[in-house]
Design an enzyme around this catalytic site. Sequence first.
Site, PDB file in Angstrom:
ATOM      1  N   ALA A  86      47.094  39.121  38.523  1.00  0.00           N
ATOM      2  CA  ALA A  86      47.407  37.907  39.283  1.00  0.00           C
ATOM      3  C   ALA A  86      47.763  38.188  40.742  1.00  0.00           C
ATOM      4  CB  ALA A  86      48.511  37.128  38.568  1.00  0.00           C
ATOM      5  N   ASP A 100      50.648  35.726  34.559  1.00  0.00           N
ATOM      6  CA  ASP A 100      49.672  35.081  35.431  1.00  0.00           C
ATOM      7  C   ASP A 100      50.177  33.748  35.958  1.00  0.00           C
ATOM      8  OD1 ASP A 100      48.054  37.002  33.635  1.00  0.00           O
ATOM      9  OD2 ASP A 100      46.763  36.556  35.337  1.00  0.00           O
ATOM     10  N   ARG A 108      38.997  31.666  39.069  1.00  0.00           N
ATOM     11  CA  ARG A 108      39.776  31.852  37.841  1.00  0.00           C
ATOM     12  C   ARG A 108      40.914  30.834  37.825  1.00  0.00           C
ATOM     13  NH1 ARG A 108      41.058  37.663  35.966  1.00  0.00           N
ATOM     14  NH2 ARG A 108      40.840  36.556  33.982  1.00  0.00           N
ATOM     15  N   ASN A 156      50.024  34.782  30.116  1.00  0.00           N
ATOM     16  CA  ASN A 156      49.642  36.152  30.438  1.00  0.00           C
ATOM     17  C   ASN A 156      48.452  36.488  29.539  1.00  0.00           C
ATOM     18  OD1 ASN A 156      50.105  38.627  31.911  1.00  0.00           O
ATOM     19  ND2 ASN A 156      50.868  39.515  30.013  1.00  0.00           N
TER      20      ASN A 156
END
Lengths: 302, 302
Positions: free
Chosen positions: A34, A197, A66, A207
Amino acid sequence: MLDQTALPAEERWLRCECAADVADAIRRLAVRGAPAIGLAAAYGIALEARRGGDVEAAADLLAATRPTAVNLRWALDRALAAADPLAFAEALASAQLEQDRAMARHGAALIPPGSSVLTHCNTGALATGGAGTALGVIVESRPAHVWVDETRPLLQGGRLTAWELERAGVPFAVVPDASAGTLMARGLVDAVVVGADRIAANGDTANKIGTYTVAALAARHAIPFYVAAPASTIDPSTPRGDAIPIEERSPDEVTGAFPARNFAFDVTPAELITAIVYEGGVLRPPYSLEGAEVAHEDLVRP
Amino acid sequence: MLDQTALPAEERWLRCECAADVADAIRRLAVRGAPAIGLAAAYGIALEARRGGDVEAAADLLAATRPTAVNLRWALDRALAAADPLAFAEALASAQLEQDRAMARHGAALIPPGSSVLTHCNTGALATGGAGTALGVIVESRPAHVWVDETRPLLQGGRLTAWELERAGVPFAVVPDASAGTLMARGLVDAVVVGADRIAANGDTANKIGTYTVAALAARHAIPFYVAAPASTIDPSTPRGDAIPIEERSPDEVTGAFPARNFAFDVTPAELITAIVYEGGVLRPPYSLEGAEVAHEDLVRP
């Protein structure tokens, strides 16, 4: 940038000339993690500004690569607002290193030296462009041993974390993701540290897929479960984990031969998280994360 | 026998001439699955008897191939005691098919038609030489959908269960093992059915690594967790799961590049098992398994 898809077999370097090159690298996971995605995107805006391109369109392109990691949108918004996007990207890179080092110190204080620590996915320097989040905490804690979940389907643990720990001289073993339960049942895990994330305002944490599984097992075995992530990972506008968009990637990453589903992330409920470590310190439940966001704003504007 | 290491890419057949050939096939997982290993070992004794070899030495060789599945020792003891080892092996093969069909009927009655069922590893015809244990139950229950854990490191789910479900025309998707938690959290799993390699007298169950993880998650989400295995899998001489020997295989199966650990099985505590399905019916906790053993002795001596 280093092409992480080629590791550990090969250290192949990519040259990005424009935002589209960076977007392509993010999409195919040549750069992932991230914080590193956010940093790469900031440089993507800087590249686009230098060549006189459309930075707004570039930001939309990069933001669409993303959906789960909030650092991406965070970095793009600030790069667009900056008078000099390159200076912002450079400041972000420096700040990342400082943040990671502070996070490592705060987190390592939670873990007795000589512990056996389990981690999932990759959260080292490769994932931040600095010194790493969870893996930085782990290395700083001077563990006796690290259990590295291989992290299917793309093996970020078995390929990237193993590569980083070998270079750092830290003893480790890669294990299939499904091993975490038996390792804990045998008393072989003293603590779990993972990255994030996106962290919702209540502490629910998205995550890499499999993180929730590890957290549930850790709770069952009364093993502390820590999340380490910079404040840019916190999304105060997302109240709870169920509002976090979860990326689903191509089934071809799982199996080419048969139907498959490939959820890239899961959500760990805040109740399973012993503490969240960020550059400003250690947060304990019940989580209230708006203050952390402010602290990070201070840090990134030197 | 069908060489399962080559599936699904190729249907390659092996010819075994003696017990050493069978031992080699078991060791390298050309044949695997607790009941199928027992059946293969019985045929190994029959082959050795036919060529006038030392059947006691052959039994020791075969018994040493894999430590966890108790069916192997069970079948060897009975093959050695049989007047005609080939007749015993043939009777065991027939009994296996009958057992599997009975187990499928008993187990399917527990699962409403149209359910979404998750399974781990491979427990179909490939794993028994009959009609399968857990996968036989699942197919018989007429599920709407099956989640197939890929089952790292050797992908018995992604390669073998997927291959069998495709041939059976049952809708399925392969998922990385670490996905089970998020599938359950999203309400996408109605029941879990797995096989077993050894069931201790108190119901603790050794099965493919990752089974315990799935069981712990199922308990957390109040999803029924069923074990399906023939009575030959029950080991009344092992009081609890912590006395079951757990095979550790080569780290090369996990990663060739870095240090790894490769525990092949884990132990699911009886308290997490909703019911154990065997050819004689359905057992509920608290488990008391000596009676099941007797029933199986009846079945295999026609």
